[in-house]
Scaffold this active site. Structure first.
Site, PDB file in Angstrom:
ATOM      1  N   ASP A  86       0.819  -1.213   0.000  1.00 41.95           N
ATOM      2  CA  ASP A  86       0.000   0.000   0.000  1.00 41.95           C
ATOM      3  C   ASP A  86       0.855   1.266   0.000  1.00 41.95           C
ATOM      4  OD1 ASP A  86       1.011  -0.252   2.577  1.00 41.95           O
ATOM      5  OD2 ASP A  86      -0.927  -0.610   3.520  1.00 41.95           O
TER       6      ASP A  86
ATOM      7  N   ASN B 196      -7.629  -2.436  14.331  1.00 34.83           N
ATOM      8  CA  ASN B 196      -8.962  -2.871  13.906  1.00 34.83           C
ATOM      9  C   ASN B 196      -8.908  -4.116  13.021  1.00 34.83           C
ATOM     10  OD1 ASN B 196      -7.968  -1.896  11.503  1.00 34.83           O
ATOM     11  ND2 ASN B 196      -9.507  -0.287  11.234  1.00 34.83           N
TER      12      ASN B 196
ATOM     13  N   HIS C 194      -7.043  -4.457  10.339  1.00 35.52           N
ATOM     14  CA  HIS C 194      -6.789  -4.224   8.907  1.00 35.52           C
ATOM     15  C   HIS C 194      -5.502  -4.898   8.440  1.00 35.52           C
ATOM     16  CE1 HIS C 194      -4.505  -0.097   9.454  1.00 35.52           C
ATOM     17  NE2 HIS C 194      -3.692  -1.101   9.600  1.00 35.52           N
TER      18      HIS C 194
ATOM     19  N   GLU D  42      -9.594  -1.745   5.504  1.00 34.32           N
ATOM     20  CA  GLU D  42     -10.093  -1.356   6.812  1.00 34.32           C
ATOM     21  C   GLU D  42     -11.310  -2.176   7.234  1.00 34.32           C
ATOM     22  OE1 GLU D  42      -8.150   0.304   8.533  1.00 34.32           O
ATOM     23  OE2 GLU D  42      -8.043   2.434   8.034  1.00 34.32           O
TER      24      GLU D  42
END
Ligand code: PGA
Length: 244
Positions: free
Chosen positions: A67, A135, A137, A142
């Site tokens: 990413d 979380n 991810h 996400e």
């Protein structure tokens, strides 16, 4: 899914670096999927050290990164291009033409298509190194009501912006969008290799390691669908997450 519980985060990173070294020794032209964030930094440190000792040769290796923040140019100190140069690329003998970090500026549609192409062309990554967000991810996929299969632009959640603000002068300087591999590209690797450490990851790791549930609210749980997944977790986090 194979889970390796180590005595320490340092040991976790050493084991991951050894796995990468062994893969490159067996397949000198292998493709590695790489990750940024603080978690893999010691892995890169070990790989640089191995290279300096002549224990590993990256001259034919290809790499593709998960990413990149949207809106940061490659020379921005918080860009993932910059991170990879600083932590790995400038210290080893990778051919720059064989490395690919998603582009954070320019034409979004073209950049996402190019990222997908880089994952698959000439064969999928052997090992895909992964960190995990609080979380759950993976990359910037996400937690939320849905996930996206292929490379895409992703709006960052507030929890990710908050977590990553430690690297920026101010919270409002954290990009709110990123370009990321999708879940399909991450799961295309032969060995998704997740390293996790720290109390902030306990809840996400509980979801991954305890029970059989898969949920878009914790993207890491999709790793349960891949028989090649390797999770390396230190004892402290294994206990905190209820996995030990
Ligand atoms: P960290 O980030 O390694 O800096 O904790 C991991 C991630 O957000 O994927």
């Amino acid at each position: 899914m194979k889970v390796i519980v180590t005595k320490s985060y340092e040991e976790s990173c050493r084991i991951a670096a050894d796995m990468i070294r062994d893969e490159v020794a067996q397949n000198p032209a292998t493709k590695l999927g790489l990750a940024t964030g603080s978690t893999p930094i010691p892995v890169y440190y070990h790989l640089v050290e191995m290279f300096q000792k002549g224990e590993v040769d990256f001259s034919e290796v290809h790499t593709v990164n998960l990413d990149e923040y949207w809106g940061l140019s490659p020379d921005h100190p918080q860009s993932y291009h910059y991170f990879m140069q600083e932590n790995l690329f400038s210290h080893i003998n990778l051919n720059p033409q064989n490395t690919y970090v998603p582009k954070g500026t320019g034409d979004a549609a073209q950049n996402t298509a190019e990222l997908t192409q880089k994952v698959y062309e000439g064969g999928v990554p052997s090992i895909q190194l992964l960190g995990i967000g609080a979380n759950g991810h993976l990359g910037f996929n996400e937690a939320g009501p849905t996930l996206v299969a292929n490379a895409h632009m992703q709006a960052l959640t507030q929890s990710t912006i908050d977590a990553n603000s430690r690297f920026f002068e101010a919270k409002d300087k954290v990009p709110t969008l990123a370009i990321t591999m999708g879940m399909r590209e991450i799961l295309a690797a032969k060995t998704p290799l997740l390293i996790a450490t720290g109390a902030a990851k306990a809840q996400a790791m509980h979801g991954l390691l305890v029970g059989d549930e898969i949920t878009t609210q914790n993207p890491s749980t999709f790793l349960k669908l891949h028989t090649g997944t390797v999770v390396i977790i230190d004892e402290e986090l294994a206990i905190m997450s209820g996995a030990k």
